[in-house]
Write an enzyme that holds these catalytic residues in place. Structure first.
Site, PDB file in Angstrom:
ATOM      1  N   MET A  11       0.870  -1.172   0.000  1.00 19.25           N
ATOM      2  CA  MET A  11       0.000   0.000   0.000  1.00 19.25           C
ATOM      3  C   MET A  11       0.906   1.221   0.000  1.00 19.25           C
ATOM      4  O   MET A  11       2.049   1.143   0.461  1.00 19.25           O
ATOM      5  CB  MET A  11      -0.854   0.018   1.271  1.00 19.25           C
ATOM      6  N   CYS A  13       2.535   2.683  -2.291  1.00 19.55           N
ATOM      7  CA  CYS A  13       3.738   2.695  -3.115  1.00 19.55           C
ATOM      8  C   CYS A  13       3.480   3.413  -4.434  1.00 19.55           C
ATOM      9  O   CYS A  13       4.331   3.437  -5.312  1.00 19.55           O
ATOM     10  CB  CYS A  13       4.261   1.289  -3.368  1.00 19.55           C
ATOM     11  N   LYS A  15       0.810   2.888  -6.682  1.00 19.44           N
ATOM     12  CA  LYS A  15       0.228   2.102  -7.766  1.00 19.44           C
ATOM     13  C   LYS A  15      -0.879   2.845  -8.498  1.00 19.44           C
ATOM     14  O   LYS A  15      -0.898   2.891  -9.720  1.00 19.44           O
ATOM     15  CB  LYS A  15      -0.370   0.796  -7.235  1.00 19.44           C
ATOM     16  N   SER A  16      -1.827   3.398  -7.732  1.00 16.52           N
ATOM     17  CA  SER A  16      -2.965   4.059  -8.372  1.00 16.52           C
ATOM     18  C   SER A  16      -2.523   5.330  -9.077  1.00 16.52           C
ATOM     19  O   SER A  16      -3.077   5.694 -10.116  1.00 16.52           O
ATOM     20  CB  SER A  16      -4.054   4.354  -7.337  1.00 16.52           C
ATOM     21  N   GLU A  87      -6.613  -2.238  -8.011  1.00 21.60           N
ATOM     22  CA  GLU A  87      -7.022  -3.072  -6.871  1.00 21.60           C
ATOM     23  C   GLU A  87      -7.201  -4.515  -7.331  1.00 21.60           C
ATOM     24  O   GLU A  87      -8.125  -5.218  -6.901  1.00 21.60           O
ATOM     25  CB  GLU A  87      -8.314  -2.537  -6.220  1.00 21.60           C
ATOM     26  N   GLN A  89      -5.704  -7.132  -6.637  1.00 23.43           N
ATOM     27  CA  GLN A  89      -5.601  -8.181  -5.607  1.00 23.43           C
ATOM     28  C   GLN A  89      -6.976  -8.672  -5.181  1.00 23.43           C
ATOM     29  O   GLN A  89      -7.113  -9.793  -4.704  1.00 23.43           O
ATOM     30  CB  GLN A  89      -4.807  -7.679  -4.386  1.00 23.43           C
TER      31      GLN A  89
END
Ligand SMILES: [Zn+2]
Length: 216
Positions: A11, A13, A15-16, A87, A89
Site C-alpha cells: 500500500m 507505493c 500504484k494508483s 485493486e 488483488q
C-alpha cells in the site's frame, strides 16, 4: 505484442498514481481505455490516488466474466484499446485468467495494479494468479517508508493503531483513519514481525516501564 503486466507493491507505493498516469498518457494519444476497479478508497466506480487524482471506473462485481464483458462491449461498437485493472488483488483468480485471455485472444494490453500480500504477509489469490500468468511483473519501489525510516515492504492491519494478525483477508480501510477503526500501515519486515506500528513504538517510548534505568 500485447501484454499482461502486473504492477505490484505495498500500500502507499504509488500504484494508483501510476495507473492514472498510464491512463492520462494513453488518452492524450487518442486511445480509449477500460478502467476497472474494485473497492477503491474513493467509493464505487472510482479509481483514485492518494495524491488527490480521481477518475471514473467500472466497479468489478463478484462472478463477472471480464473476457465476456470486453467481448460484449466491443460487439456493441464500444472501444477498449487497453485495460487498466486497479485493486487487482481483490479480483478472483478466474477473473485474472479472463484478463489473460483478453490479452491473448483480443490482443489488448492489460495493466493490472495490486498489492502483493495481505496483512498476514500471505499472497492475495488475485495477486498470486497475476504472478503466475503475467508476461511481466513490475515491483514498484516508490519508497514507502516504515516509521523507523527503513523501506516498507509489508502491509499491517491495525485496530486503533495496534497491529492485528487475524481476521478476514479483505477488510477495506485506508492508511488514514481515526482511532479504533480498522486501518492499514506499511512497515519494514522487522517491525511487521515484531508487530510494532508507529503508534505502539510511540507508546513504548513514552512508557515509564521501558525507560532506561540509570544504575546508581
Ligand atoms: Zn521499521
Amino acid at each position: 505484442m500485447p501484454e499482461l503486466v502486473f504492477f505490484s507493491g505495498t500500500m502507499d507505493c504509488g500504484k494508483s498514481t501510476l495507473a492514472l498516469q498510464i491512463e492520462h498518457n494513453r488518452s492524450a494519444r487518442g486511445l480509449v481505455g477500460l478502467i476497472l476497479t474494485r473497492d477503491d478508497r474513493a467509493g464505487e466506480g472510482k479509481l483514485s490516488s492518494r495524491l488527490g487524482l480521481v477518475t471514473d471506473a467500472v466497479e468489478v462485481e463478484d462472478g463477472v466474466d471480464l473476457y465476456a464483458y470486453l467481448v460484449d462491449r466491443l460487439s456493441r461498437g464500444g472501444r477498449a484499446d487497453y485495460v487498466i485493472a486497479d485493486e487487482a488483488q481483490f479480483l478472483a483468480p478466474e477473473q485474472i485468467d479472463q484478463l489473460a485471455r483478453v490479452v491473448d485472444d483480443l490482443e489488448i494490453d492489460v495493466f493490472a495494479f495490486g498489492i502483493t500480500t495481505d496483512f498476514r504477509s500471505k499472497l492475495f489469490p488475485g495477486s498470486q494468479r497475476l504472478v503466475e500468468l503475467a508476461d511481466r511483473v513490475e515491483v514498484l519501489q516508490v519508497e514507502a517508508l516504515c516509521w523507523c525510516g527503513a523501506r516498507a515492504t509489508h502491509n499491517a492491519r491495525t485496530v486503533g493503531g495496534v497491529m492485528v494478525v487475524e481476521g478476514a483477508q479483505v477488510v477495506v480501510g485506508d492508511v488514514t483513519r481515526s482511532a479504533d477503526e480498522i486501518g492499514y500501515e506499511v512497515l519494514c519486515r522487522r517491525h511487521h514481525r515484531r508487530r510494532m506500528t508507529a503508534a505502539s513504538a510511540r507508546a513504548a517510548a513514552l512508557s515509564p516501564d521501558v525507560l532506561p534505568v540509570t544504575p546508581h
